[in-house]
Design an enzyme around this catalytic site. Structure first.
Site, mmCIF file in Angstrom:
data_model
loop_
_atom_site.group_PDB
_atom_site.id
_atom_site.type_symbol
_atom_site.label_atom_id
_atom_site.label_comp_id
_atom_site.label_asym_id
_atom_site.label_seq_id
_atom_site.Cartn_x
_atom_site.Cartn_y
_atom_site.Cartn_z
ATOM 1 N N ARG A 1 81.059 74.406 11.844
ATOM 2 C CA ARG A 1 81.770 75.745 11.908
ATOM 3 C C ARG A 1 81.834 76.559 13.199
ATOM 4 O O ARG A 1 82.558 77.322 13.576
ATOM 5 C CB ARG A 1 81.301 76.614 10.879
ATOM 6 C CG ARG A 1 79.673 77.104 10.816
ATOM 7 C CD ARG A 1 79.586 78.126 9.621
ATOM 8 N NE ARG A 1 78.246 78.093 9.164
ATOM 9 C CZ ARG A 1 77.502 79.222 9.451
ATOM 10 N NH1 ARG A 1 78.018 80.471 10.043
ATOM 11 N NH2 ARG A 1 76.248 79.238 8.961
ATOM 12 N N GLU B 1 68.195 74.691 59.692
ATOM 13 C CA GLU B 1 69.060 74.730 58.352
ATOM 14 C C GLU B 1 68.113 74.801 57.254
ATOM 15 O O GLU B 1 67.715 73.700 56.505
ATOM 16 C CB GLU B 1 70.027 73.546 58.364
ATOM 17 C CG GLU B 1 70.634 73.305 59.578
ATOM 18 C CD GLU B 1 71.167 71.963 59.831
ATOM 19 O OE1 GLU B 1 70.738 70.957 59.136
ATOM 20 O OE2 GLU B 1 71.963 71.866 60.953
ATOM 21 N N TYR C 1 76.252 74.555 11.710
ATOM 22 C CA TYR C 1 76.748 75.055 12.929
ATOM 23 C C TYR C 1 77.666 74.113 13.435
ATOM 24 O O TYR C 1 78.465 74.559 14.208
ATOM 25 C CB TYR C 1 75.649 75.717 13.858
ATOM 26 C CG TYR C 1 75.003 76.788 13.418
ATOM 27 C CD1 TYR C 1 75.431 77.421 12.225
ATOM 28 C CD2 TYR C 1 73.966 77.318 14.129
ATOM 29 C CE1 TYR C 1 74.644 78.533 11.989
ATOM 30 C CE2 TYR C 1 73.267 78.497 13.875
ATOM 31 C CZ TYR C 1 73.622 79.086 12.657
ATOM 32 O OH TYR C 1 72.994 80.357 12.256
ATOM 33 N N PHE D 1 80.285 75.307 55.920
ATOM 34 C CA PHE D 1 79.863 74.175 55.544
ATOM 35 C C PHE D 1 78.855 74.044 54.529
ATOM 36 O O PHE D 1 78.587 73.287 53.938
ATOM 37 C CB PHE D 1 79.356 73.386 56.820
ATOM 38 C CG PHE D 1 78.335 74.533 57.478
ATOM 39 C CD1 PHE D 1 77.012 74.597 56.804
ATOM 40 C CD2 PHE D 1 78.366 74.902 58.684
ATOM 41 C CE1 PHE D 1 76.136 75.215 57.770
ATOM 42 C CE2 PHE D 1 77.565 75.627 59.245
ATOM 43 C CZ PHE D 1 76.235 76.105 58.892
ATOM 44 N N TYR E 1 79.126 76.260 71.001
ATOM 45 C CA TYR E 1 78.491 75.252 69.795
ATOM 46 C C TYR E 1 79.238 74.178 69.502
ATOM 47 O O TYR E 1 80.499 74.339 69.230
ATOM 48 C CB TYR E 1 78.142 76.176 68.811
ATOM 49 C CG TYR E 1 77.490 75.245 67.697
ATOM 50 C CD1 TYR E 1 76.326 74.673 68.107
ATOM 51 C CD2 TYR E 1 78.079 74.512 66.694
ATOM 52 C CE1 TYR E 1 75.554 73.732 67.085
ATOM 53 C CE2 TYR E 1 77.566 73.701 65.745
ATOM 54 C CZ TYR E 1 76.159 73.173 66.122
ATOM 55 O OH TYR E 1 75.586 72.321 65.080
ATOM 56 N N HIS F 1 74.531 60.395 62.887
ATOM 57 C CA HIS F 1 74.481 61.097 61.614
ATOM 58 C C HIS F 1 75.117 59.960 60.573
ATOM 59 O O HIS F 1 74.936 60.088 59.539
ATOM 60 C CB HIS F 1 75.538 62.095 61.658
ATOM 61 C CG HIS F 1 74.986 63.175 62.355
ATOM 62 N ND1 HIS F 1 74.557 63.411 63.681
ATOM 63 C CD2 HIS F 1 74.873 64.699 61.864
ATOM 64 C CE1 HIS F 1 74.200 64.707 64.003
ATOM 65 N NE2 HIS F 1 74.331 65.186 63.082
ATOM 66 N N ASN G 1 81.435 67.917 59.930
ATOM 67 C CA ASN G 1 80.915 69.421 59.259
ATOM 68 C C ASN G 1 82.057 69.968 58.183
ATOM 69 O O ASN G 1 83.126 69.897 58.641
ATOM 70 C CB ASN G 1 80.974 70.471 60.249
ATOM 71 C CG ASN G 1 79.685 71.037 60.415
ATOM 72 O OD1 ASN G 1 79.237 71.219 59.368
ATOM 73 N ND2 ASN G 1 79.458 71.708 61.602
#
Length: 545
Positions: free
Chosen positions: A284, A445, A281, A360, A54, A84, A196
């Site tokens: 404290r 994906e 609050y 990834f 791959y 990309h 990646n």
């Protein structure tokens, strides 16, 4: 001075130095080069075989079943970077990009990515020569790595894309020529290894974490100053209360509040005549709220330092004779990881295995960033409540809206409204990004982390909360003015002098916009803590690194 990088052993203190305003020169630990060479050689041998690997001799994502001819393996990696690089939005901050460069270089240098030394060395050369790749801030879903932003990071390695150099934005080829850096030609798998990974998400989150550290310290100090201005009780900070609960952040914060109160004349003046049984609050419960935030920050630091040292590309390269090494705080990988399911591993007579996995996926970063977002929002939320208490004369017993002549003057009335607006905005920004997921790559994906946005949205939250803390410092300083000639604790008086150096007391209405920005700058730069932390060790215990 050159900072030596030991892949897998980066610390938060080192990351703080590397992401500072000054660009440090860096060098790679020579001991890691043997591993880099071994994994690169394994990939080279794999390209000579017939087994499908791959990202080496196949397409990417949904196209993983498409085989690529041997003569096209180099162009495959080149096309990957070009296709990309589709990010949009403003460029990421230079300090973040510098950190991305270093995280990517040290991750590849772990020796499990199959890239040549030349790739790692060129990444470091970009950093050392002041070349900052232009990376648009939007376009990553935080799974399959930060694909688009890392593609923009990587294009300058081959002389494409854009860089900032000596204050100018220019084509990368021109910048590399001016800086004397030679572009490289990619070999098999190198483009995939570059894009990646989780380095963009991680760098954004670490950058925010280090800013949260400074903000947190300033918020503890501003809360202590408000406690004195409101003549609150120090009983809730008794160490026994916090010891019996056992939460470490709470114990550390209570110690800091006690140390900040030591020597206050204001506190001494009302020990005998205070008829209030309990403070609200926001006064404290400060150790409980801020302590929980500190614990959240400490957990995020552990996760993010692990990720900074991680190998997060795919597939991973395991030479047969190489020892599988964990990161600085990670154990070695369990033995059964060496026996993946059939079809997930490329085996051959090339001396090792290329194993496909999912490192990834940036879920650890997404959840850590979401936790940080909650902490940042809560720091701002309780701070806003203290500002509201100070301007309420019934609760604070100070003049209405902190002005000696209310009615004619509005005092801090609308300053509090600004703080409320910022705190409310943070509530929307704090919505967890990690619970969202949209499938990509034709459903290959099908679950993503959204870590990049989870980390990127922390910066506007930090800015909002730093402004809220700045407003509290101004309001608390104004409250102290009505208690003079009594003095606060010595450390807090040092903070008051710092605030007053940029903002005088307001006894008649004027615009406080510039005052808020001036004090905001002190908060964001860490100057509030730096002014007094040397004399109060309990404050130093709150720092992450």
């Amino acid at each position: 001075m050159t900072e030596l990088l030991h892949p897998g052993e980066l610390t938060l203190a080192q990351l703080r130095r590397l992401s500072g305003t000054e660009r440090l020169q860096v060098a790679l630990d020579p001991a890691c080069r043997t591993g880099i060479r071994a994994s690169a050689e394994l990939v080279r041998k794999a390209t000579e075989g017939d087994a499908p690997v791959y990202g080496v001799n196949t397409g990417f994502g949904k196209l993983a079943t498409t085989r690529i001819a041997k003569e096209d393996l180099a162009i495959l990696q080149l096309k990957l970077l070009r296709s990309h690089a589709v990010g949009v939005g403003d460029p990421l901050d230079e300090r973040v990009v510098r950190l991305i460069l270093l995280l990517k270089a040290t991750s590849l240098a772990r020796g499990y990515s199959g890239v040549r030394e030349e790739v790692v060395d060129t990444l470091l050369a970009l950093h050392n020569q002041g070349l900052t790749p232009v990376i648009p801030c939007q376009g990553s879903v935080g799974a399959s790595g930060d694909l688009a932003p890392l593609a923009h990071l990587s294009l300058p390695l081959i002389g494409e894309g854009e860089v900032f150099y000596q204050g100018q934005r220019m084509p990368a080829a021109h910048g590399l020529e001016r800086a004397g850096v030679k572009p490289i030609k990619l070999s098999a798998k190198e483009g995939l290894a570059l894009i990646n990974g989780t380095q963009v998400s991680t760098a954004l989150a670490i950058n925010a974490l280090l800013a949260t550290d400074r903000l947190f310290e300033a918020a503890v100090i501003s809360g202590a100053l408000t406690l004195d201005a409101a003549r609150g009780s120090d009983g809730p900070f008794d160490p026994r209360i916090h010891a019996v609960r056992g939460q470490p952040g709470q114990i550390a914060c209570a110690a800091a509040y006690r140390a900040l109160a030591v020597g206050s004349e204001i506190r001494k003046s009302h020990l005998e005549d205070d008829d209030r049984v309990q403070d609200p609050y926001c006064l404290r419960c400060q150790p409980q709220v801020m302590g929980a935030c500190l614990d959240q920050m400490r957990h995020a630091a552990l996760v993010l330092v692990r990720e900074a040292n991680a190998v997060t590309d795919n597939p991973l390269v395991f030479p047969e004779q190489a020892e599988v090494r964990g990161g600085a705080v990670e154990p070695a990988l369990p033995g059964h990881w060496r026996r993946p399911l059939e079809g997930e591993v490329a085996k051959g007579h090339f001396g090792g295995e290329l194993v496909s996995g999912g490192n990834f996926h940036a879920e650890p970063v997404a959840l850590a960033a979401d936790g940080l977002a909650l902490a940042i929002a809560e720091i701002g939320a309780i701070t806003e409540r203290r500002i509201a208490m100070l301007v309420d004369t019934v609760v604070s017993r100070l003049p209405p809206f902190l002005t000696p002549d209310p009615g004619l003057n509005s005092g801090f009335m609308i300053v509090h409204v600004t703080a409320a607006a910022l705190a409310s905005e943070n509530k929307s920004l704090a919505h967890p990004a990690s619970v969202d997921s949209l499938p990509t790559s034709a459903n290959q994906e099908d679950h993503v982390s959204m870590a990049t946005f989870a980390a990127r949205r922390l910066q506007p939250m930090l800015k909002n909360t730093a402004h809220i803390v700045a407003i509290e410092l101004l309001a608390a300083a104004q409250g102290i003015e009505f208690l003079r000639p009594l003095t606060s604790a010595p450390g807090l008086e040092g903070v008051l002098r710092l605030v007053r150096s940029v903002s005088p007391a307001m006894m008649q209405d004027r615009s406080l916009a510039r005052d808020i920005e001036a004090v905001h700058h002190l908060v964001a730069a860490g100057d509030i803590g730096h002014a007094i932390e040397a004399q109060i060790p309990a404050l130093q215990a709150l720092r992450l690194a």
